[in-house]
Design a protein around this motif. Structure first.
Motif, mmCIF file in Angstrom:
data_model
loop_
_atom_site.group_PDB
_atom_site.id
_atom_site.type_symbol
_atom_site.label_atom_id
_atom_site.label_comp_id
_atom_site.label_asym_id
_atom_site.label_seq_id
_atom_site.Cartn_x
_atom_site.Cartn_y
_atom_site.Cartn_z
ATOM 1 N N THR A 55 0.810 -1.212 0.000
ATOM 2 C CA THR A 55 0.000 0.000 0.000
ATOM 3 C C THR A 55 0.840 1.257 0.000
ATOM 4 N N ASN A 56 2.180 1.106 -0.021
ATOM 5 C CA ASN A 56 3.024 2.292 -0.030
ATOM 6 C C ASN A 56 4.346 1.987 -0.714
ATOM 7 N N ASN A 57 5.164 3.015 -0.903
ATOM 8 C CA ASN A 57 6.434 2.845 -1.613
ATOM 9 C C ASN A 57 7.371 1.882 -0.914
ATOM 10 N N ALA A 58 7.243 1.814 0.401
ATOM 11 C CA ALA A 58 8.171 0.986 1.171
ATOM 12 C C ALA A 58 8.007 -0.489 0.878
ATOM 13 N N THR A 59 6.897 -0.896 0.313
ATOM 14 C CA THR A 59 6.673 -2.310 0.063
ATOM 15 C C THR A 59 6.248 -2.559 -1.372
ATOM 16 N N SER A 60 6.794 -1.804 -2.313
ATOM 17 C CA SER A 60 6.361 -1.895 -3.698
ATOM 18 C C SER A 60 6.939 -3.104 -4.429
ATOM 19 N N TYR A 80 19.443 -11.821 15.956
ATOM 20 C CA TYR A 80 20.088 -10.879 15.039
ATOM 21 C C TYR A 80 21.583 -10.739 15.330
ATOM 22 N N ILE A 81 22.352 -10.544 14.259
ATOM 23 C CA ILE A 81 23.757 -10.186 14.418
ATOM 24 C C ILE A 81 23.831 -8.723 14.856
ATOM 25 N N ILE A 82 22.994 -7.903 14.236
ATOM 26 C CA ILE A 82 22.829 -6.496 14.616
ATOM 27 C C ILE A 82 21.339 -6.281 14.872
ATOM 28 N N ASP A 83 20.987 -5.924 16.094
ATOM 29 C CA ASP A 83 19.576 -5.820 16.472
ATOM 30 C C ASP A 83 18.865 -4.611 15.866
ATOM 31 N N ALA A 84 19.589 -3.542 15.631
ATOM 32 C CA ALA A 84 18.959 -2.287 15.202
ATOM 33 C C ALA A 84 18.519 -2.341 13.747
ATOM 34 N N PHE A 85 17.415 -1.639 13.454
ATOM 35 C CA PHE A 85 16.996 -1.406 12.078
ATOM 36 C C PHE A 85 17.894 -0.301 11.509
ATOM 37 N N MET A 86 18.392 -0.517 10.286
ATOM 38 C CA MET A 86 19.351 0.408 9.698
ATOM 39 C C MET A 86 18.848 0.917 8.344
ATOM 40 N N PRO A 87 19.347 2.077 7.895
ATOM 41 C CA PRO A 87 18.981 2.570 6.561
ATOM 42 C C PRO A 87 19.279 1.513 5.506
ATOM 43 N N ALA A 88 18.382 1.391 4.543
ATOM 44 C CA ALA A 88 18.495 0.277 3.599
ATOM 45 C C ALA A 88 18.076 0.680 2.196
ATOM 46 N N LYS A 89 18.432 -0.193 1.260
ATOM 47 C CA LYS A 89 18.071 0.016 -0.150
ATOM 48 C C LYS A 89 17.868 -1.344 -0.799
ATOM 49 N N VAL A 97 12.860 2.822 0.938
ATOM 50 C CA VAL A 97 12.378 1.696 1.729
ATOM 51 C C VAL A 97 12.600 2.008 3.212
ATOM 52 N N PRO A 98 11.852 1.367 4.087
ATOM 53 C CA PRO A 98 12.021 1.630 5.523
ATOM 54 C C PRO A 98 13.325 1.019 6.020
ATOM 55 N N PRO A 99 13.763 1.387 7.211
ATOM 56 C CA PRO A 99 14.941 0.738 7.798
ATOM 57 C C PRO A 99 14.715 -0.773 7.911
ATOM 58 N N LEU A 100 15.757 -1.541 7.610
ATOM 59 C CA LEU A 100 15.658 -2.995 7.611
ATOM 60 C C LEU A 100 16.689 -3.599 8.557
ATOM 61 N N ARG A 101 16.503 -4.882 8.848
ATOM 62 C CA ARG A 101 17.530 -5.636 9.565
ATOM 63 C C ARG A 101 17.452 -7.103 9.124
ATOM 64 N N TYR A 102 18.584 -7.797 9.260
ATOM 65 C CA TYR A 102 18.652 -9.194 8.854
ATOM 66 C C TYR A 102 18.449 -10.098 10.057
ATOM 67 N N ASN A 103 17.498 -11.008 9.947
ATOM 68 C CA ASN A 103 17.234 -11.991 10.988
ATOM 69 C C ASN A 103 18.040 -13.244 10.644
ATOM 70 N N PHE A 111 11.255 -5.536 8.449
ATOM 71 C CA PHE A 111 11.027 -4.119 8.724
ATOM 72 C C PHE A 111 9.839 -4.019 9.672
ATOM 73 N N LYS A 112 9.670 -2.867 10.259
ATOM 74 C CA LYS A 112 8.591 -2.670 11.227
ATOM 75 C C LYS A 112 7.565 -1.702 10.655
ATOM 76 N N LYS A 113 6.311 -2.046 10.814
ATOM 77 C CA LYS A 113 5.205 -1.211 10.345
ATOM 78 C C LYS A 113 4.099 -1.250 11.389
ATOM 79 N N ASP A 114 3.730 -0.083 11.920
ATOM 80 C CA ASP A 114 2.693 0.006 12.956
ATOM 81 C C ASP A 114 3.005 -0.921 14.128
#
Length: 253
Positions: A55-60, A80-89, A97-103, A111-114
């Motif tokens: 429904t938005n650009n972040a998940t196109s 997670y190796i790195i717990d934080a969500f980081m800038p992503a492409k 796209v929203p900040p992402l992290r690798y599980n 990514f986190k939404k609502d």
């Protein structure tokens, strides 16, 4: 004006009527087939974690999926190796796209939404970069078995003949109940395993050799040059920087 016998006109009319009936039956069958296909497809989607339409650009990319969560209260450690969500492409998208992290435990990119966690659909055609770490979804061979999943691209020259990859892993440990009154129960835990390295070759992406003999077997025509390089540079198969040097050298052969 040319005239036609009445019998001929009746035959033509009857033929047209029969054709119309056949066409209507074919149309009904086609519509029914579409309805059945749509029902089956919906049923399949319903069984695969319920995709939510973008429904938005972040998940196109088309779909994203809600992430089943582990009860963190019962498990020690992190997925997670790195717990934080980081800038992503996402390389094949122009949109932000929203900040992402690798599980690493589930081999998913989230990514986190609502305040809910979701993971993106895996695709072989798009690398995902999270804070300058490039993840690629590929087939690779580990312990003589072919697996598909995310690998971290370590080589900087993406057009090189050979690339070095790393697989970060998290292991789940079952809880252990105390066997005596002097012991205490151990809760379930997640622990980081040693990373596994992979090398892209003409045979596919293979597990990086851990010994000189294995490496020379993989490149028999270049054995003497490789052996000399290993000796001169004092390459360690347990050092990531040395493996990068080795991979760059192999690309020049």
């Amino acid at each position: 004006m040319k005239t036609y016998p009445l019998k001929l006109l009746e035959n033509c009319y009857n033929g047209i009527s029969i054709f119309a009936e056949i066409f209507n039956e074919m149309k009904k069958s086609f519509v029914l087939s579409l309805l059945i296909a749509a029902f089956v497809n919906t049923a399949i989607i319903a069984q695969t974690n319920q995709p939510y339409t973008s429904t938005n650009n972040a998940t196109s990319t088309g779909y994203y999926f809600k992430t089943p969560q582990m009860d963190a209260n019962d498990v020690q450690g992190s997925m997670y190796i790195i717990d934080a969500f980081m800038p992503a492409k996402i390389e094949c998208l122009k949109e932000i796209v929203p900040p992402l992290r690798y599980n690493a435990y589930k081999d998913e990119i989230e990514f986190k939404k609502d305040n809910e966690l979701y993971y993106i659909v895996k695709t072989d055609s798009c690398d995902v970069t999270i804070d300058n770490r490039r993840y690629r979804h590929v087939y690779y061979q580990e312990n003589s078995e072919t697996t598909k999943g995310y690998l971290l691209v370590l080589s900087s020259d993406l057009k090189a003949k050979h690339l070095l990859f790393r697989k970060d892993k998290i292991r789940y440990n079952q809880p252990v109940l105390a066997s005596t009154s002097y012991q205490t129960d151990k809760p379930a835990s997640l622990t980081k395993e040693d990373p596994v390295y992979f090398l892209s070759t003409s045979l596919g992406i293979l597990q990086m050799p851990r010994k000189k003999k294995e490496l020379l077997t993989l490149f028999p025509e270049k054995a003497s040059q490789i052996e000399q390089f290993l000796k001169e540079k004092k390459i360690s198969f347990n050092d990531e920087n040395d493996l990068l040097l080795l991979t760059a050298f192999l690309s020049t052969l």
